[in-house]
Every structure is written in C-alpha cells, then in structure tokens.
Design a protein around this motif. Structure first.
Motif, PDB file in Angstrom:
ATOM      1  N   GLY A   1       0.886  -1.264  -0.020  1.00  0.00           N
ATOM      2  CA  GLY A   1       0.087   0.341   0.187  1.00  0.00           C
ATOM      3  C   GLY A   1       0.895   1.088   0.011  1.00  0.00           C
ATOM      4  O   GLY A   1       2.084   1.252   0.084  1.00  0.00           O
ATOM      5  N   CYS A   2       0.183   2.340  -0.188  1.00  0.00           N
ATOM      6  CA  CYS A   2       1.029   3.633  -0.044  1.00  0.00           C
ATOM      7  C   CYS A   2       0.316   4.859   0.301  1.00  0.00           C
ATOM      8  O   CYS A   2      -1.033   4.779  -0.052  1.00  0.00           O
ATOM      9  CB  CYS A   2       1.361   3.957  -1.669  1.00  0.00           C
ATOM     10  N   LEU A   3       0.703   5.637   0.993  1.00  0.00           N
ATOM     11  CA  LEU A   3       0.358   6.945   1.684  1.00  0.00           C
ATOM     12  C   LEU A   3      -0.447   7.710   0.569  1.00  0.00           C
ATOM     13  O   LEU A   3      -1.383   8.624   0.800  1.00  0.00           O
ATOM     14  CB  LEU A   3       1.063   7.543   2.616  1.00  0.00           C
ATOM     15  N   SER A   4       0.094   7.669  -0.559  1.00  0.00           N
ATOM     16  CA  SER A   4      -0.183   8.336  -1.813  1.00  0.00           C
ATOM     17  C   SER A   4      -1.093   7.842  -2.634  1.00  0.00           C
ATOM     18  O   SER A   4      -1.663   8.460  -3.499  1.00  0.00           O
ATOM     19  CB  SER A   4       0.829   8.888  -2.674  1.00  0.00           C
ATOM     20  N   VAL A   5      -1.656   6.411  -2.284  1.00  0.00           N
ATOM     21  CA  VAL A   5      -2.678   5.782  -3.148  1.00  0.00           C
ATOM     22  C   VAL A   5      -3.843   5.385  -2.218  1.00  0.00           C
ATOM     23  O   VAL A   5      -3.625   4.676  -0.896  1.00  0.00           O
ATOM     24  CB  VAL A   5      -2.154   4.536  -3.675  1.00  0.00           C
ATOM     25  N   ASP A   6      -4.834   6.112  -2.335  1.00  0.00           N
ATOM     26  CA  ASP A   6      -6.168   5.880  -1.236  1.00  0.00           C
ATOM     27  C   ASP A   6      -6.769   4.607  -1.722  1.00  0.00           C
ATOM     28  O   ASP A   6      -7.324   3.997  -0.673  1.00  0.00           O
ATOM     29  CB  ASP A   6      -6.968   7.095  -1.409  1.00  0.00           C
ATOM     30  N   GLU A   7      -6.718   4.036  -2.606  1.00  0.00           N
ATOM     31  CA  GLU A   7      -7.660   2.854  -3.048  1.00  0.00           C
ATOM     32  C   GLU A   7      -6.404   1.553  -2.571  1.00  0.00           C
ATOM     33  O   GLU A   7      -5.480   1.639  -3.012  1.00  0.00           O
ATOM     34  CB  GLU A   7      -8.358   2.608  -4.385  1.00  0.00           C
ATOM     35  N   ASN A   8      -7.261   0.292  -2.573  1.00  0.00           N
ATOM     36  CA  ASN A   8      -6.348  -0.678  -2.523  1.00  0.00           C
ATOM     37  C   ASN A   8      -6.052  -1.161  -3.726  1.00  0.00           C
ATOM     38  O   ASN A   8      -7.257  -1.645  -4.520  1.00  0.00           O
ATOM     39  CB  ASN A   8      -7.132  -1.623  -1.423  1.00  0.00           C
ATOM     40  N   ILE A   9      -5.051  -1.619  -4.291  1.00  0.00           N
ATOM     41  CA  ILE A   9      -4.618  -2.290  -5.343  1.00  0.00           C
ATOM     42  C   ILE A   9      -4.105  -3.357  -5.162  1.00  0.00           C
ATOM     43  O   ILE A   9      -2.931  -3.757  -4.828  1.00  0.00           O
ATOM     44  CB  ILE A   9      -3.524  -1.414  -6.221  1.00  0.00           C
ATOM     45  N   PRO A  10      -4.888  -4.739  -5.378  1.00  0.00           N
ATOM     46  CA  PRO A  10      -4.390  -5.961  -5.185  1.00  0.00           C
ATOM     47  C   PRO A  10      -3.367  -6.478  -6.139  1.00  0.00           C
ATOM     48  O   PRO A  10      -3.334  -5.994  -7.171  1.00  0.00           O
ATOM     49  CB  PRO A  10      -5.780  -6.740  -5.426  1.00  0.00           C
ATOM     50  N   GLY A  11      -2.321  -7.521  -5.415  1.00  0.00           N
ATOM     51  CA  GLY A  11      -1.448  -7.937  -6.344  1.00  0.00           C
ATOM     52  C   GLY A  11      -0.282  -8.145  -5.441  1.00  0.00           C
ATOM     53  O   GLY A  11      -0.025  -7.236  -4.774  1.00  0.00           O
ATOM     54  N   PHE A  12       0.617  -8.954  -5.988  1.00  0.00           N
ATOM     55  CA  PHE A  12       1.934  -9.304  -5.564  1.00  0.00           C
ATOM     56  C   PHE A  12       2.949  -8.129  -6.264  1.00  0.00           C
ATOM     57  O   PHE A  12       2.779  -8.104  -7.355  1.00  0.00           O
ATOM     58  CB  PHE A  12       2.677 -10.537  -5.570  1.00  0.00           C
ATOM     59  N   VAL A  13       4.014  -7.686  -5.379  1.00  0.00           N
ATOM     60  CA  VAL A  13       4.868  -6.572  -5.885  1.00  0.00           C
ATOM     61  C   VAL A  13       6.230  -7.195  -5.761  1.00  0.00           C
ATOM     62  O   VAL A  13       6.819  -7.266  -4.619  1.00  0.00           O
ATOM     63  CB  VAL A  13       4.788  -5.555  -5.123  1.00  0.00           C
ATOM     64  N   PRO A  14       6.861  -7.950  -6.718  1.00  0.00           N
ATOM     65  CA  PRO A  14       8.058  -8.371  -6.777  1.00  0.00           C
ATOM     66  C   PRO A  14       9.232  -7.452  -6.236  1.00  0.00           C
ATOM     67  O   PRO A  14       9.298  -6.132  -7.002  1.00  0.00           O
ATOM     68  CB  PRO A  14       8.157  -9.317  -7.918  1.00  0.00           C
ATOM     69  N   ARG A  15      10.188  -7.914  -5.549  1.00  0.00           N
ATOM     70  CA  ARG A  15      11.077  -7.015  -5.021  1.00  0.00           C
ATOM     71  C   ARG A  15      12.402  -7.931  -4.710  1.00  0.00           C
ATOM     72  O   ARG A  15      12.188  -9.077  -4.586  1.00  0.00           O
ATOM     73  CB  ARG A  15      10.669  -6.380  -3.638  1.00  0.00           C
ATOM     74  N   HIS A  16      13.322  -7.153  -4.610  1.00  0.00           N
ATOM     75  CA  HIS A  16      14.759  -8.196  -4.180  1.00  0.00           C
ATOM     76  C   HIS A  16      14.619  -8.537  -2.696  1.00  0.00           C
ATOM     77  O   HIS A  16      14.242  -7.703  -1.999  1.00  0.00           O
ATOM     78  CB  HIS A  16      16.016  -7.351  -4.370  1.00  0.00           C
ATOM     79  N   ALA A  17      15.069  -9.832  -2.755  1.00  0.00           N
ATOM     80  CA  ALA A  17      14.978 -10.423  -1.230  1.00  0.00           C
ATOM     81  C   ALA A  17      15.975  -9.542  -0.336  1.00  0.00           C
ATOM     82  O   ALA A  17      15.455  -9.280   1.047  1.00  0.00           O
ATOM     83  CB  ALA A  17      15.123 -11.949  -1.255  1.00  0.00           C
ATOM     84  N   ARG A  18      16.918  -9.079  -0.928  1.00  0.00           N
ATOM     85  CA  ARG A  18      18.003  -8.515  -0.019  1.00  0.00           C
ATOM     86  C   ARG A  18      18.853  -7.614  -0.986  1.00  0.00           C
ATOM     87  O   ARG A  18      19.066  -7.696  -2.046  1.00  0.00           O
ATOM     88  CB  ARG A  18      19.235  -9.506   0.337  1.00  0.00           C
ATOM     89  N   ILE A  19      18.930  -6.358  -0.291  1.00  0.00           N
ATOM     90  CA  ILE A  19      19.664  -5.334  -0.611  1.00  0.00           C
ATOM     91  C   ILE A  19      20.656  -4.506   0.284  1.00  0.00           C
ATOM     92  O   ILE A  19      20.727  -4.861   1.316  1.00  0.00           O
ATOM     93  CB  ILE A  19      18.629  -4.304  -1.463  1.00  0.00           C
ATOM     94  N   THR A  20      21.753  -3.877  -0.347  1.00  0.00           N
ATOM     95  CA  THR A  20      22.479  -3.088   0.316  1.00  0.00           C
ATOM     96  C   THR A  20      22.351  -1.576  -0.225  1.00  0.00           C
ATOM     97  O   THR A  20      22.373  -1.274  -1.312  1.00  0.00           O
ATOM     98  CB  THR A  20      23.969  -3.377   0.194  1.00  0.00           C
ATOM     99  N   VAL A  21      22.083  -0.966   0.619  1.00  0.00           N
ATOM    100  CA  VAL A  21      21.779   0.645   0.598  1.00  0.00           C
ATOM    101  C   VAL A  21      22.831   1.672   1.086  1.00  0.00           C
ATOM    102  O   VAL A  21      23.431   1.324   2.393  1.00  0.00           O
ATOM    103  CB  VAL A  21      20.492   0.943   1.139  1.00  0.00           C
ATOM    104  N   LYS A  22      23.293   2.698   0.274  1.00  0.00           N
ATOM    105  CA  LYS A  22      24.190   3.641   0.640  1.00  0.00           C
ATOM    106  C   LYS A  22      23.412   4.812   0.738  1.00  0.00           C
ATOM    107  O   LYS A  22      22.573   5.149  -0.052  1.00  0.00           O
ATOM    108  CB  LYS A  22      25.444   3.674  -0.214  1.00  0.00           C
ATOM    109  N   ALA A  23      23.514   5.708   1.775  1.00  0.00           N
ATOM    110  CA  ALA A  23      22.793   6.721   1.964  1.00  0.00           C
ATOM    111  C   ALA A  23      23.839   7.802   2.824  1.00  0.00           C
ATOM    112  O   ALA A  23      24.747   7.369   3.329  1.00  0.00           O
ATOM    113  CB  ALA A  23      21.533   6.492   2.282  1.00  0.00           C
ATOM    114  N   TYR A  24      23.083   9.060   3.274  1.00  0.00           N
ATOM    115  CA  TYR A  24      23.510   9.978   4.106  1.00  0.00           C
ATOM    116  C   TYR A  24      22.524  10.201   5.297  1.00  0.00           C
ATOM    117  O   TYR A  24      21.381  10.563   4.897  1.00  0.00           O
ATOM    118  CB  TYR A  24      23.958  11.164   3.511  1.00  0.00           C
ATOM    119  N   ASP A  25      23.143  10.295   6.482  1.00  0.00           N
ATOM    120  CA  ASP A  25      21.939  10.566   7.563  1.00  0.00           C
ATOM    121  C   ASP A  25      21.690  11.915   7.851  1.00  0.00           C
ATOM    122  O   ASP A  25      22.124  12.710   6.984  1.00  0.00           O
ATOM    123  CB  ASP A  25      22.421   9.827   8.996  1.00  0.00           C
ATOM    124  N   LEU A  26      20.777  12.276   8.837  1.00  0.00           N
ATOM    125  CA  LEU A  26      20.487  13.567   8.901  1.00  0.00           C
ATOM    126  C   LEU A  26      21.648  14.820   9.107  1.00  0.00           C
ATOM    127  O   LEU A  26      21.565  15.767   8.835  1.00  0.00           O
ATOM    128  CB  LEU A  26      19.540  13.848  10.022  1.00  0.00           C
TER     129      LEU A  26
END
Length: 184
Positions: free
Chosen positions: A109-134
């Motif tokens: 689901g998504c805060l920007s999507v008001d209706e329920n959209i059924p279905g599976f959303v395939p994603r990667h099982a494991r990821i490595t993310v690089k980012a910057y904190d506050l």
C-alpha cells in the motif's frame, strides 16, 4: 507537523518525476523537511496521535510524496525479529541486491494511493543501501525481509515509480519462481 493534507495523491505529476539529489552537507531546510517526514511516520504509528490528527499508518515516506522532489526518505519499521529500522536518509541508493525475489503476502500500500490495489509486488529479497543520515554522514545498510521491501518502495518514489508498476497486469497474484513470501 505533517498531516495527511501534506501528502500528494496518485495522479499528481510530481509522483512521476525523478527527484533531485540533495546537496551535501544538507541545508538546515532539508534537515527540517527530513526530520518532519520521520516525525510523520512515527506519529502515524502511534494510535492516539494518528486518531487525533487523522493520520493513516505508514512505515515509510519519500519526499516526493509531500511534493518535495528531492531524494529523501524516512522509514520506521520492524523486521520479523522485532528489530527496529528507523532511518531518515538523504540520497539513498541501492548499491547491490540479490537475484532472489521477495514479496509481501498482503501486497503493498502507499500513503499516496487511497484505494487498495491488489497483487504481489516482486522485490529483491536482500539489498545493500548507501545513503547519508541527517548529519550528512555516509552510512551503508544491509537489509532483508520487510525492511528491504520498504526501502525499495521508498527509493522507487525517488525515481517516479509507484508500487503498482511492479504488479503483473495479466496475473496480479503471480509469484516469481523461488521468491520468498513475507507474511504481513
């Protein structure tokens, strides 16, 4: 304080734009926006505050959802072992991922999507993310399970991609071969 009124809804053109990188070190304004996003996600999970301000519960939020087209995400979610992943990040990027897929049993689901959209959303099982904190400090996170799904969902927002773009149109409940089902 951010409320549901600050969240733009599906169909708004900024949800389909590629967000801009945040200049580092982050400005005070960008830090405030990101801190407000984290406060919203945390408040939305507090039943009393959520009821008082009519907030839909959320576990992640990307800046484009509040009409700010910059690469910022706030995530506050627990994994299956009850470990909390609470991160407010600038310029998150997936730097590696598994071939193995995963999906949520309940769909996404998504805060920007008001209706329920059924279905599976395939994603990667494991990821490595690089980012910057506050504070603008570089961090690297290795994620799997629910946190990996949430990070991919929010990072997609930074590239103008909505979760339902990943759902198989001919067979919404198609299960990728050998994919991990995450019960939610």
């Amino acid at each position: 304080m951010l409320t549901m009124d600050d969240i733009i809804r599906d169909g708004h053109p900024n949800l389909r734009k590629v967000a801009d990188d945040v200049q580092l070190p982050p400005s005070d304004e960008d830090k405030k926006i990101l801190a407000d996003m984290m406060e919203f996600v945390q408040n939305s999970q507090n039943p009393e505050i959520a009821a008082k301000y009519n907030l839909r519960p959320g576990i992640g939020l990307a800046a484009p959802q509040i009409n700010v087209t910059k690469k910022m995400i706030a995530i506050h979610v627990k994994d299956d072992k009850d470990k909390l992943y609470s991160h407010a990040l600038f310029n998150p990027k997936i730097i590696s991922h598994s071939v193995e897929k995963a999906y949520l049993s309940s769909g996404e689901g998504c805060l920007s999507v008001d209706e329920n959209i059924p279905g599976f959303v395939p994603r990667h099982a494991r990821i490595t993310v690089k980012a910057y904190d506050l504070e603008g400090k570089e961090i690297q996170l290795r994620l799997k399970g629910m946190p990996a799904i949430v990070f991919q969902h929010e990072i997609d927002h930074l590239h103008g991609i909505m979760f339902y773009d990943h759902i198989n149109k001919q067979d919404p409940y198609y299960r990728p071969e050998n994919a991990i089902e995450i019960i939610r």
